[in-house]
Design an enzyme around this catalytic site. Structure first.
Site, short mmCIF file in Angstrom:
data_model
loop_
_atom_site.label_atom_id
_atom_site.label_comp_id
_atom_site.label_asym_id
_atom_site.label_seq_id
_atom_site.Cartn_x
_atom_site.Cartn_y
_atom_site.Cartn_z
N SER A 107 0.84 -1.21 0.00
CA SER A 107 0.00 0.00 0.00
C SER A 107 0.87 1.26 0.00
O SER A 107 1.95 1.28 0.60
CB SER A 107 -0.87 -0.01 1.26
N TYR B 86 -2.22 5.58 -4.19
CA TYR B 86 -3.21 6.62 -3.91
C TYR B 86 -2.74 7.87 -4.63
O TYR B 86 -1.55 8.19 -4.58
CB TYR B 86 -3.30 6.90 -2.41
N THR C 138 -5.99 2.85 -6.67
CA THR C 138 -7.25 2.82 -5.91
C THR C 138 -8.11 4.00 -6.32
O THR C 138 -7.68 5.16 -6.26
CB THR C 138 -6.97 2.85 -4.40
N LYS D 275 -8.64 -0.42 -8.85
CA LYS D 275 -9.29 -1.03 -7.67
C LYS D 275 -10.42 -0.13 -7.16
O LYS D 275 -10.24 1.08 -7.06
CB LYS D 275 -8.23 -1.19 -6.56
N HIS E 136 -13.88 -1.46 -0.93
CA HIS E 136 -12.82 -1.12 0.04
C HIS E 136 -13.09 -1.79 1.40
O HIS E 136 -12.92 -1.19 2.46
CB HIS E 136 -12.74 0.41 0.20
#
Ligand code: GLV
Length: 381
Positions: free
Chosen positions: A107, A130, A156, A252, A276
């Site tokens: 992540s 992100y 994402t 995603k 999520h």
């Protein structure tokens, strides 16, 4: 407790070992947590078809996700603050995934950095992105993922604004924890965790600290997302990222057929049907209930992956039967990590693999490639 046999066993152990603010961070959904619960509950509405007296020898769960071989259709999902479930958590989980033969996704909001994970792995891992307002930072971040040899970029799309998770606010979540009476009490009851955490220098957001500016409180996920994440992120940005990255791209956070068509139009390699983990739009449908609709809409144009609510190998098999080429587990591996470190991640993967293998056999199949709607007795969605 004797040897953990289920993901629920690992969850129990993790709850005892991990400070409340971090255990709760993993185990929470937005607002009423209705969507979080629906993700798990809806799996039980799907019934499997029992078949008998067929050859069950030489079974195989092996497949590919975006062209990469995996021993089963399961990858480790990108999860924030993984290094707070256990010291150096992302490095341990990445090693466990590599040894097991499944993809690991790091992540952006990890504790260990891209470079930390690279330093302990020998096969390429995946990186989740992100997108922040500071596009210079994003360019550098993508450059770092390329330099580390990451094999896929997972963008994402469903967290431009953070959904409210009440537990995080009540617990005073931050990484590293701030010194308040509340957090001191949470830590005091978890001495083993504290000892291990004292043994590592990785206690903040490793991909961010030292790489980004203009953040008022770098330890706070909510401050960071509110100040930095781009609320204007659009499909055009996805095309910009795709060009910049130039490799396998996975989008995603798709839960709607129209969005699925837009994702396919970008030319991305895969999309992940996901809400999520129920952490963003509470009140949205469960992930598994939307999977068949999205497969129908775009399954012939883009690889469809799935996450949300998987707590067993049976759940993975049900998602595959409904058209998912691959799935992701988040909480199951986090519980394993919190409970037992690297060995716990391996245990979580092993539990899921065994459950999937035996279930597939009892449905009369020997190869995951043959498991479609033909292994379901009923499917309500
Ligand atoms: C971050 O990805 C979160 O869901 O907290």
């Amino acid at each position: 407790m004797s040897k953990p046999l289920t993901i629920a066993d690992l969850k129990k152990l993790a709850r005892r070992r991990v400070p409340k603010m971090f255990f709760d961070y993993a185990d929470s959904g937005a607002w009423t947590e209705g969507t979080y619960r629906a993700n798990e509950d809806d799996f039980s509405k799907i019934k499997l078809r029992q078949r008998v007296l067929v050859d069950m020898t030489n079974r195989s769960l092996a497949t590919t996700m975006v062209g990469q071989k995996t021993v089963m259709p399961v990858a480790l999902a990108p999860t924030g603050l993984t290094g707070m479930q256990h010291a150096d958590g992302e490095m341990l989980a990445a090693k466990a995934a590599e040894e097991f033969g499944v993809p690991f996704t790091l992540s952006t909001m990890s504790i260990c950095s891209i470079e930390d994970v690279k330093s302990v792995t020998s096969k390429p891992f995946w990186f989740q992105l992100y997108v922040m307002k500071d596009r210079g930072f994003i360019e550098r971040l993508i450059g770092r993922a390329k330099a580390a040899g990451c094999a896929a970029l997972v963008v994402t799309a469903d967290l431009q604004i953070l959904g409210q998770r009440h537990k995080d606010l009540r617990n005073g979540l931050s990484a590293p924890p701030k010194w308040t009476l509340n957090s001191a009490m949470q830590l005091a009851t978890r001495p083993q965790w504290c000892l291990e955490m004292l043994g590592t220098k990785r206690r903040g957001f490793g991909n961010i600290v030292g790489h980004a500016s203009n953040v008022s409180d770098l330890s706070s996920l909510s401050a960071w997302t509110a100040e930095q994440f781009d609320p204007q992120l659009s499909w055009d940005d996805i095309r910009w990222i795709k060009d910049l990255w130039g490799g396998k791209l996975i989008i995603k956070g798709i839960l709607d057929e129209e969005d699925a068509r837009a994702a396919a139009d970008t030319g991305a390699d895969a999309l992940i049907v996901s809400n999520h983990g129920g952490r963003q739009l509470d009140g949205a449908p469960s992930s598994i209930s939307m999977l068949p609709k999205i497969v129908d809409a775009v399954g012939d144009r883009i690889e469809v992956h799935f996450d949300g609510g998987i707590r067993s190998g049976q759940d993975v098999l049900k998602a595959v039967a409904l058209g998912a080429k691959g799935t992701y587990i988040g909480r199951p591996f986090l519980y394993g990590l919190g409970a037992m470190g690297k060995e716990g991640v391996t245990t979580a993967l092993d539990i899921i693999r065994k459950e999937m293998d035996i279930t597939m056999a009892l449905c009369g199949k020997r190869d995951i490639a043959d498991c479609g709607k033909n292994i379901l007795a009923s499917q309500p969605f």
